[in-house]
Design a protein around this motif. Structure first.
Motif, PDB file in Angstrom:
ATOM      1  N   ALA A 168      42.016  43.778  35.249  1.00 42.09           N
ATOM      2  CA  ALA A 168      40.617  43.397  35.014  1.00 42.09           C
ATOM      3  C   ALA A 168      40.515  42.381  33.876  1.00 42.09           C
ATOM      4  N   ALA A 169      41.319  42.553  32.823  1.00 42.69           N
ATOM      5  CA  ALA A 169      41.266  41.621  31.696  1.00 42.69           C
ATOM      6  C   ALA A 169      41.737  40.235  32.127  1.00 42.69           C
ATOM      7  N   GLN A 186      41.682  39.063  35.240  1.00 44.62           N
ATOM      8  CA  GLN A 186      40.648  38.538  36.153  1.00 44.62           C
ATOM      9  C   GLN A 186      39.515  37.908  35.335  1.00 44.62           C
ATOM     10  N   ALA A 187      39.094  38.607  34.272  1.00 47.82           N
ATOM     11  CA  ALA A 187      37.975  38.111  33.454  1.00 47.82           C
ATOM     12  C   ALA A 187      38.370  36.833  32.716  1.00 47.82           C
ATOM     13  N   ARG A 246      38.494  33.737  35.471  1.00 49.40           N
ATOM     14  CA  ARG A 246      37.262  33.364  36.191  1.00 49.40           C
ATOM     15  C   ARG A 246      36.515  32.163  35.598  1.00 49.40           C
ATOM     16  N   GLU A 268      41.209  32.769  40.128  1.00 48.23           N
ATOM     17  CA  GLU A 268      41.289  34.229  40.320  1.00 48.23           C
ATOM     18  C   GLU A 268      42.749  34.630  40.362  1.00 48.23           C
ATOM     19  N   ASP A 290      40.909  48.361  36.241  1.00 52.43           N
ATOM     20  CA  ASP A 290      40.583  48.525  34.816  1.00 52.43           C
ATOM     21  C   ASP A 290      41.736  49.135  34.016  1.00 52.43           C
TER      22      ASP A 290
END
Ligand code: FAD
Ligand code: MLT
Ligand code: ZN
Length: 455
Positions: free
Chosen positions: A113-114, A116-117, A120, A125, A134
């Protein structure tokens, strides 16, 4: 000096956990089926500390269990008894995102998740997505060659790997960073580490090849009569639509569990035995129209179709599939069999798995769901004792008889060691064992994973 004292000197008092309460969350896996006491849990903050830990453990002849997010589902991330757990969670830097190349270097302990963030905002991606995003770490995902919901579009983790840094059992460092898209300089050691499940080296950094972010997405859930109809619909959509991101199957029994445990609403009033979730993407404009047209060509009941293009609506539909893992876990300690078969045998596997299970354990209950686009089915079995292997054996026997693989994306871990031999045969397992022995002659790294301890 006792090993625990040496480890304390390396990582500091705060990051060497020997107290049973502090160790507890590192000692049991996500399903609660696998657990064991660790001698200590160490949380290194640098590659130098990783190397020093490995040298100290090798000198003491004590095994090391690498652990990232501890979301693995085959028991490979938790101790079997007396090993040192090496947690990578502090190795979580994300650096060197190259917006032109679409590449990023991340510490092994960075969560999906980190990353991906971080990707973005630059229009990129990761190209891999899974429900454990997460907590699952990039290092753990490389070590298991994780798949997830976008494999049919971007392949598994191995295909996202450009470069790596890793430490072998003797403390020596292997480094190929940043790594190049074209790099024919001998053996592909990064590719070998992908899927090695912590048995060859501790991965400390990874350079990822990213994929361009899609501006628009559409998701549909379609209710159908059985798994055969799901497979047929998935095949037709694949031919009709160019940019399919995901094709997922679940059943009404599984959806019922999700609705109960995750408080998610049914997609439509009319319930069906089986469901297909499809996601399409587009850079150019709303892909919903193309998806709706393609759905019209399928022989489906319009009352059993739900579609969404907005973020909230897509999320709601995805929850129906994604939350199966936690819903199953909420019912009990599951046996989880992650398998794949040729797509032509997929429906047969879905239909036959419950009776194969019932034949050996009448009290057990089978819930199946999975990545139908990859021929990958997750067969979860509830109600069978955690130590009773009969249900596992029945499903895996069936999978082999259908020409499939006993592990599609979760790996072998400790759960399927005997089945690795059944699936791949003695010559292949001996070749794998020769690699293990060359990299880790003392057998320090993740003993009992992939190979039996005494083999
Ligand atoms: P861990 O569980 O900590 O470890 C997994 C294995 O990798 C162990 O053998 C461990 O020793 C080794 N390892 C970990 N880090 C390193 C390292 N740095 N160096 C060397 N070895 C290491 N998996 C899929 O493939 N697809 C899915 O769709 C999917 N969905 C999931 C959904 C949920 C809700 C859950 C709980 C799990 C799911 N998984 C899925 C399984 C799991 O998330 C993946 O296997 C993931 O790759 C594990 O990452 P982790 O950081 O948690 O690794
Ligand atoms: C999934 O696709 O949901 C996972 O791989 C986890 C599971 O098998 O439950
Ligand atoms: Zn999966």
């Amino acid at each position: 000096m006792p090993l625990t004292d040496a480890l304390r000197e390396i990582v500091g008092e705060r990051h060497c956990l020997t107290d049973p309460t502090m160790r507890a969350s590192y000692e049991t896996d996500w399903t609660r089926r696998f657990s064991g006491p660790a001698l200590a849990v160490v949380r290194p903050g640098s590659i130098e500390e990783v190397a020093a830990i490995l040298r100290a453990c090798a000198d003491a002849g004590v095994g090391v269990v690498p652990q990232g997010g501890n979301t693995g589902l085959v028991g490979g991330s938790v101790p079997r008894g007396g090993e040192v757990v090496l947690s990578t969670l502090r190795l979580n830097e994300i650096e060197g995102l190259d917006p032109d190349a679409g590449e990023v270097t991340v510490g092994a302990g960075a969560t999906l998740a980190a990353v991906q963030a971080a990707a973005r905002p630059s229009g990129w991606e990761v190209g891999i997505d899974l429900g454990a995003r997460d907590s699952a770490t990039i290092g753990g995902m490389v070590a298991t060659n994780a798949g997830g919901v976008n494999v049919l579009r971007h392949g598994p983790m191995r295909q996202r790997l450009l470069g790596f840094e890793a430490v072998r059992a003797d403390g020596s460092v292997l480094r190929r960073l940043p790594g190049m898209p074209k790099d024919n300089t001998g053996y592909d050691l990064g590719g070998l580490l992908a899927g090695s499940e912590g048995t060859l080296a501790i991965i400390t950094q990874i350079r990822l090849r990213l994929v361009t972010a899609l501006g628009h997405r559409a998701v549909a859930v379609i209710g159908l009569d059985d798994a055969g109809a799901v497979v047929a619909a998935a095949g037709r959509l694949r031919r009709a639509l160019g940019t399919i991101q995901a094709l997922e199957l679940f059943t009404d029994e599984g959806m019922e569990l999700v609705m109960r445990h995750a408080a998610v609403a049914a997609p439509f009033a009319s319930r069906r035995p089986a469901y297909l979730l499809v996601e399409v993407g587009s850079d150019a404009g709303d892909p919903g129209e193309g998806l709706a047209d393609a759905l019209m060509t399928l022989d489906v009941d319009p009352e059993a179709v739900a579609m969404a293009t907005d973020v909230a609506g897509r999320h709601r539909l995805w929850q129906l599939r994604e939350r199966h893992t936690e819903a199953v876990n909420a019912e009990g300690v599951p046996h989880k069999l992650d398998v794949s078969v040729p797509i032509g045998r997929y429906a047969e596997l879905v239909e036959r798995a419950p009776s194969a299970v019932a034949d050996v354990d009448g009290g057990a209950r089978t819930i199946s769901y999975g990545h139908v686009g990859d021929g990958n089915l997750h067969v979860s079995i509830l109600g069978s004792s955690p130590d009773d292997h009969r249900v596992d054996d029945a499903v895996l026997e069936l999978v082999l008889s259908l020409g499939g693989s006993v592990s599609a994306e979760h790996g072998i871990g400790v759960a399927k060691v005997d089945w690795l031999l059944r699936d791949r045969g003695p010559a292949t397992v001996a070749a794998m064992r020769a690699i293990k022995d060359a990299w880790d002659p003392a057998g320090i790294l993740n003993p009992g994973v992939l190979f039996a301890r005494d083999s």
